[in-house]
Write a protein that holds these residues in place. Sequence first.
Motif, PDB file in Angstrom:
ATOM      1  N   ILE A 121      32.190  95.422 -41.520  1.00  0.00           N
ATOM      2  CA  ILE A 121      31.177  95.489 -40.468  1.00  0.00           C
ATOM      3  C   ILE A 121      30.556  96.873 -40.373  1.00  0.00           C
ATOM      4  CG2 ILE A 121      30.780  95.317 -37.985  1.00  0.00           C
ATOM      5  CD1 ILE A 121      32.948  93.138 -37.918  1.00  0.00           C
ATOM      6  N   PHE A 122      31.393  97.900 -40.392  1.00  0.00           N
ATOM      7  CA  PHE A 122      30.911  99.229 -40.030  1.00  0.00           C
ATOM      8  C   PHE A 122      30.575 100.128 -41.224  1.00  0.00           C
ATOM      9  CE2 PHE A 122      33.337  97.826 -36.334  1.00  0.00           C
ATOM     10  CZ  PHE A 122      32.411  98.037 -35.328  1.00  0.00           C
ATOM     11  N   MET A 123      31.017  99.734 -42.447  1.00  0.00           N
ATOM     12  CA  MET A 123      30.802 100.633 -43.573  1.00  0.00           C
ATOM     13  C   MET A 123      30.175  99.963 -44.786  1.00  0.00           C
ATOM     14  SD  MET A 123      34.226 103.048 -43.411  1.00  0.00           S
ATOM     15  CE  MET A 123      33.474 104.310 -44.420  1.00  0.00           C
ATOM     16  N   PHE A 124      30.698  98.812 -45.225  1.00  0.00           N
ATOM     17  CA  PHE A 124      30.212  98.231 -46.477  1.00  0.00           C
ATOM     18  C   PHE A 124      30.352  96.719 -46.439  1.00  0.00           C
ATOM     19  CE2 PHE A 124      31.182  97.395 -51.183  1.00  0.00           C
ATOM     20  CZ  PHE A 124      29.838  97.230 -51.481  1.00  0.00           C
ATOM     21  N   TYR A 125      29.205  96.021 -46.398  1.00  0.00           N
ATOM     22  CA  TYR A 125      29.227  94.563 -46.292  1.00  0.00           C
ATOM     23  C   TYR A 125      29.803  93.903 -47.536  1.00  0.00           C
ATOM     24  CZ  TYR A 125      24.787  95.166 -48.815  1.00  0.00           C
ATOM     25  OH  TYR A 125      23.821  95.528 -49.713  1.00  0.00           O
ATOM     26  N   GLY A 126      29.952  94.651 -48.635  1.00  0.00           N
ATOM     27  CA  GLY A 126      30.535  94.090 -49.850  1.00  0.00           C
ATOM     28  C   GLY A 126      32.044  94.227 -49.912  1.00  0.00           C
ATOM     29  N   ASP A 127      32.682  94.524 -48.778  1.00  0.00           N
ATOM     30  CA  ASP A 127      34.139  94.711 -48.732  1.00  0.00           C
ATOM     31  C   ASP A 127      34.883  93.506 -49.320  1.00  0.00           C
ATOM     32  OD1 ASP A 127      36.769  95.785 -47.338  1.00  0.00           O
ATOM     33  OD2 ASP A 127      36.549  93.674 -46.757  1.00  0.00           O
ATOM     34  N   ILE A 128      36.024  93.813 -49.955  1.00  0.00           N
ATOM     35  CA  ILE A 128      36.878  92.755 -50.489  1.00  0.00           C
ATOM     36  C   ILE A 128      38.258  92.752 -49.842  1.00  0.00           C
ATOM     37  CG2 ILE A 128      37.807  94.144 -52.398  1.00  0.00           C
ATOM     38  CD1 ILE A 128      36.896  90.347 -52.373  1.00  0.00           C
ATOM     39  N   MET A 129      38.610  93.808 -49.088  1.00  0.00           N
ATOM     40  CA  MET A 129      39.943  93.868 -48.485  1.00  0.00           C
ATOM     41  C   MET A 129      40.165  92.733 -47.502  1.00  0.00           C
ATOM     42  SD  MET A 129      40.806  97.909 -47.851  1.00  0.00           S
ATOM     43  CE  MET A 129      39.498  98.142 -46.640  1.00  0.00           C
ATOM     44  N   PHE A 130      39.119  92.331 -46.780  1.00  0.00           N
ATOM     45  CA  PHE A 130      39.245  91.238 -45.824  1.00  0.00           C
ATOM     46  C   PHE A 130      39.727  89.975 -46.522  1.00  0.00           C
ATOM     47  CE2 PHE A 130      36.738  88.485 -42.557  1.00  0.00           C
ATOM     48  CZ  PHE A 130      37.914  88.216 -41.874  1.00  0.00           C
ATOM     49  N   GLY A 131      39.064  89.612 -47.620  1.00  0.00           N
ATOM     50  CA  GLY A 131      39.474  88.442 -48.381  1.00  0.00           C
ATOM     51  C   GLY A 131      40.855  88.590 -48.995  1.00  0.00           C
ATOM     52  N   TYR A 132      41.144  89.775 -49.549  1.00  0.00           N
ATOM     53  CA  TYR A 132      42.479  90.026 -50.098  1.00  0.00           C
ATOM     54  C   TYR A 132      43.553  89.798 -49.039  1.00  0.00           C
ATOM     55  CZ  TYR A 132      40.798  92.322 -54.415  1.00  0.00           C
ATOM     56  OH  TYR A 132      40.231  92.613 -55.621  1.00  0.00           O
ATOM     57  N   GLY A 133      43.306  90.323 -47.842  1.00  0.00           N
ATOM     58  CA  GLY A 133      44.302  90.204 -46.782  1.00  0.00           C
ATOM     59  C   GLY A 133      44.533  88.760 -46.369  1.00  0.00           C
ATOM     60  N   LEU A 134      43.449  87.990 -46.253  1.00  0.00           N
ATOM     61  CA  LEU A 134      43.587  86.586 -45.863  1.00  0.00           C
ATOM     62  C   LEU A 134      44.397  85.804 -46.894  1.00  0.00           C
ATOM     63  CD1 LEU A 134      39.979  85.817 -44.529  1.00  0.00           C
ATOM     64  CD2 LEU A 134      42.039  86.253 -43.179  1.00  0.00           C
ATOM     65  N   GLY A 208      21.065  97.798 -39.943  1.00  0.00           N
ATOM     66  CA  GLY A 208      21.052  96.770 -40.972  1.00  0.00           C
ATOM     67  C   GLY A 208      22.439  96.550 -41.555  1.00  0.00           C
ATOM     68  N   GLN A 209      23.173  97.656 -41.769  1.00  0.00           N
ATOM     69  CA  GLN A 209      24.551  97.538 -42.245  1.00  0.00           C
ATOM     70  C   GLN A 209      25.397  96.745 -41.255  1.00  0.00           C
ATOM     71  OE1 GLN A 209      26.885  98.252 -44.730  1.00  0.00           O
ATOM     72  NE2 GLN A 209      28.316  97.363 -43.266  1.00  0.00           N
ATOM     73  N   LEU A 210      25.271  97.061 -39.977  1.00  0.00           N
ATOM     74  CA  LEU A 210      26.039  96.349 -38.960  1.00  0.00           C
ATOM     75  C   LEU A 210      25.672  94.866 -38.942  1.00  0.00           C
ATOM     76  CD1 LEU A 210      25.939  98.895 -35.996  1.00  0.00           C
ATOM     77  CD2 LEU A 210      27.815  98.482 -37.594  1.00  0.00           C
ATOM     78  N   PHE A 211      24.388  94.583 -39.071  1.00  0.00           N
ATOM     79  CA  PHE A 211      23.919  93.197 -39.064  1.00  0.00           C
ATOM     80  C   PHE A 211      24.492  92.420 -40.237  1.00  0.00           C
ATOM     81  CE2 PHE A 211      20.643  90.082 -40.360  1.00  0.00           C
ATOM     82  CZ  PHE A 211      20.601  89.299 -39.207  1.00  0.00           C
ATOM     83  N   MET A 212      24.329  92.973 -41.446  1.00  0.00           N
ATOM     84  CA  MET A 212      24.827  92.285 -42.636  1.00  0.00           C
ATOM     85  C   MET A 212      26.342  92.219 -42.641  1.00  0.00           C
ATOM     86  SD  MET A 212      22.499  90.940 -44.337  1.00  0.00           S
ATOM     87  CE  MET A 212      23.771  90.348 -45.438  1.00  0.00           C
ATOM     88  N   GLY A 213      26.986  93.310 -42.216  1.00  0.00           N
ATOM     89  CA  GLY A 213      28.440  93.315 -42.166  1.00  0.00           C
ATOM     90  C   GLY A 213      28.976  92.244 -41.244  1.00  0.00           C
ATOM     91  N   ALA A 214      28.355  92.079 -40.077  1.00  0.00           N
ATOM     92  CA  ALA A 214      28.806  91.066 -39.130  1.00  0.00           C
ATOM     93  C   ALA A 214      28.620  89.665 -39.699  1.00  0.00           C
ATOM     94  CB  ALA A 214      28.041  91.215 -37.815  1.00  0.00           C
ATOM     95  N   ILE A 215      27.464  89.431 -40.341  1.00  0.00           N
ATOM     96  CA  ILE A 215      27.204  88.107 -40.926  1.00  0.00           C
ATOM     97  C   ILE A 215      28.235  87.775 -42.004  1.00  0.00           C
ATOM     98  CG2 ILE A 215      25.613  86.836 -42.429  1.00  0.00           C
ATOM     99  CD1 ILE A 215      23.330  87.987 -40.845  1.00  0.00           C
ATOM    100  N   LEU A 216      28.487  88.722 -42.897  1.00  0.00           N
ATOM    101  CA  LEU A 216      29.422  88.451 -43.997  1.00  0.00           C
ATOM    102  C   LEU A 216      30.866  88.406 -43.515  1.00  0.00           C
ATOM    103  CD1 LEU A 216      27.729  90.476 -46.864  1.00  0.00           C
ATOM    104  CD2 LEU A 216      27.716  88.016 -46.458  1.00  0.00           C
ATOM    105  N   ALA A 217      31.182  89.143 -42.459  1.00  0.00           N
ATOM    106  CA  ALA A 217      32.526  89.055 -41.883  1.00  0.00           C
ATOM    107  C   ALA A 217      32.774  87.660 -41.327  1.00  0.00           C
ATOM    108  CB  ALA A 217      32.698  90.105 -40.796  1.00  0.00           C
ATOM    109  N   VAL A 218      31.765  87.092 -40.666  1.00  0.00           N
ATOM    110  CA  VAL A 218      31.887  85.731 -40.141  1.00  0.00           C
ATOM    111  C   VAL A 218      31.940  84.723 -41.280  1.00  0.00           C
ATOM    112  CG1 VAL A 218      30.716  83.938 -38.804  1.00  0.00           C
ATOM    113  CG2 VAL A 218      30.809  86.289 -37.935  1.00  0.00           C
ATOM    114  N   ALA A 219      31.179  84.997 -42.354  1.00  0.00           N
ATOM    115  CA  ALA A 219      31.095  84.043 -43.467  1.00  0.00           C
ATOM    116  C   ALA A 219      32.346  84.025 -44.334  1.00  0.00           C
ATOM    117  CB  ALA A 219      29.876  84.367 -44.331  1.00  0.00           C
ATOM    118  N   THR A 220      33.085  85.143 -44.400  1.00  0.00           N
ATOM    119  CA  THR A 220      34.218  85.241 -45.331  1.00  0.00           C
ATOM    120  C   THR A 220      35.255  84.147 -45.131  1.00  0.00           C
ATOM    121  OG1 THR A 220      33.927  87.619 -45.668  1.00  0.00           O
ATOM    122  CG2 THR A 220      36.116  86.711 -46.115  1.00  0.00           C
ATOM    123  N   PRO A 221      35.714  83.868 -43.892  1.00  0.00           N
ATOM    124  CA  PRO A 221      36.698  82.775 -43.757  1.00  0.00           C
ATOM    125  C   PRO A 221      36.177  81.435 -44.248  1.00  0.00           C
ATOM    126  CG  PRO A 221      36.649  84.136 -41.773  1.00  0.00           C
ATOM    127  CD  PRO A 221      35.484  84.559 -42.611  1.00  0.00           C
TER     128      PRO A 221
END
Length: 424
Positions: A121-134, A208-221
């Motif tokens: 959300i706050f740094m990089f919308y292309g993060d992969i740690m979220f998916g790794y953790g899940l 824009g980063q916050l916007f895209m980060g929030a969208i992709l954070a919601v989309a990841t699950p």
Amino acid sequence: MPQAVSATPSRILSPDFARGLTLLGIAGANLATAWAPVNDAPLASLMGGVVDGSVADKIAVMIGAMFLHVRGLPMFATLLGFGIGLISMSLYRRQYPLAAARKLIAKRYGFLALFGLVHCIFMFYGDIMFGYGLIGMLLALCIAVRDKPLLISAAVLMGLNLLLFLALGVAFLFFSDAMSGNALSAGGMLGTGAFSEQLPWIDDSYWGQLFMGAILAVATPFSLPQLIMMIGPLMLIGFVAARRGVLTDVETYRRWLQISAGVALGVMVCIGVPLGLAGIGVLPKEWELGLFMLNQGFGIFTGPGIVAMIALAAEPLQRRLNEGGTLPAPLVAVQALGKRSMSGYVLQSLLCMIFVTNYSLGIGQGKGAADTLAIAAVIWLVSVVLAYALELLGKKGPLEYLHRRLSYGHEGLPQVYQPVPAQR
């Protein structure tokens, strides 16, 4: 827990070397496709772009196609599973009951998912740690399953993932004219292209980063089934490799390591080279997207192979370390970054936010693949130097320290399991 190994020798070098080196590849891939893409480049728009026919850009595109794109993600996924295997064996030796071990592993990777969510959300919308953790939390449920069912599951998931990207790749190769366009540019591949055309501020402001980060954070699950097909089998392979002691006994598993390394090299040559050649216009440039999709599918096979290559190359160094020897300072520095890979990964995002983005200094914007690769190398070197400084000071990476503290508490894990007293 079945098939436990009795002990782990002195720290295994190859995972740290692999993580440290591959952070360079991750920086290069992310710079080219997310932080500073050239979406309107006439050539190699998916891999950093060739600007004004630059020979240096073309060389950088070939390097990226072979060694960067879909190379770091599968390698880290393999080692993430390896790490879960080591933790499960450690808990077994500490006499943890199965339920308590599952709970502890799920907690640890739940915090990794939380770190990834914040990073996304706050740094990089292309993060992969979220998916790794899940997926790590899901793998906690499998720690008592025997190796054969896990490997069969890995093969099935890999096959499904490969079929998906084979279908996409073939479709794009044969119907490239109908399926090409700006929506399938590098930005579009990352889910930002459609938004950027309608909302230019997506790329030009931190909002824009916050916007895209929030969208992709919601989309990841919701994309978890596809992530499980892509990342899950690699984590299962790494998990089984840890239980069997593959990286601690290279001599016994040398043949399998060589086969894995050969498969990875085959993908780099047979898929990466045509992809790069299509990107720079030697092969029809209309093939780039289709080959890019094939690289997505076949690229996951490079994960275990890259780990295998580094394990084989590091064997003499591992032997020296086991015998009480020391390593050259540059290798210690790369190993130090590997030990602090989470902090190094997030540091890349911080440095890109400060120096690379459109809303900051904008270094490298619109410059092509060679410049973004050079910037990635500088960022990686900065992270290596900082990690080495922490190593000399005997300090963990800040995120590694926080992650361990949240997962295991102030005292860390007990040498022998101590059940929590029942509340009266």
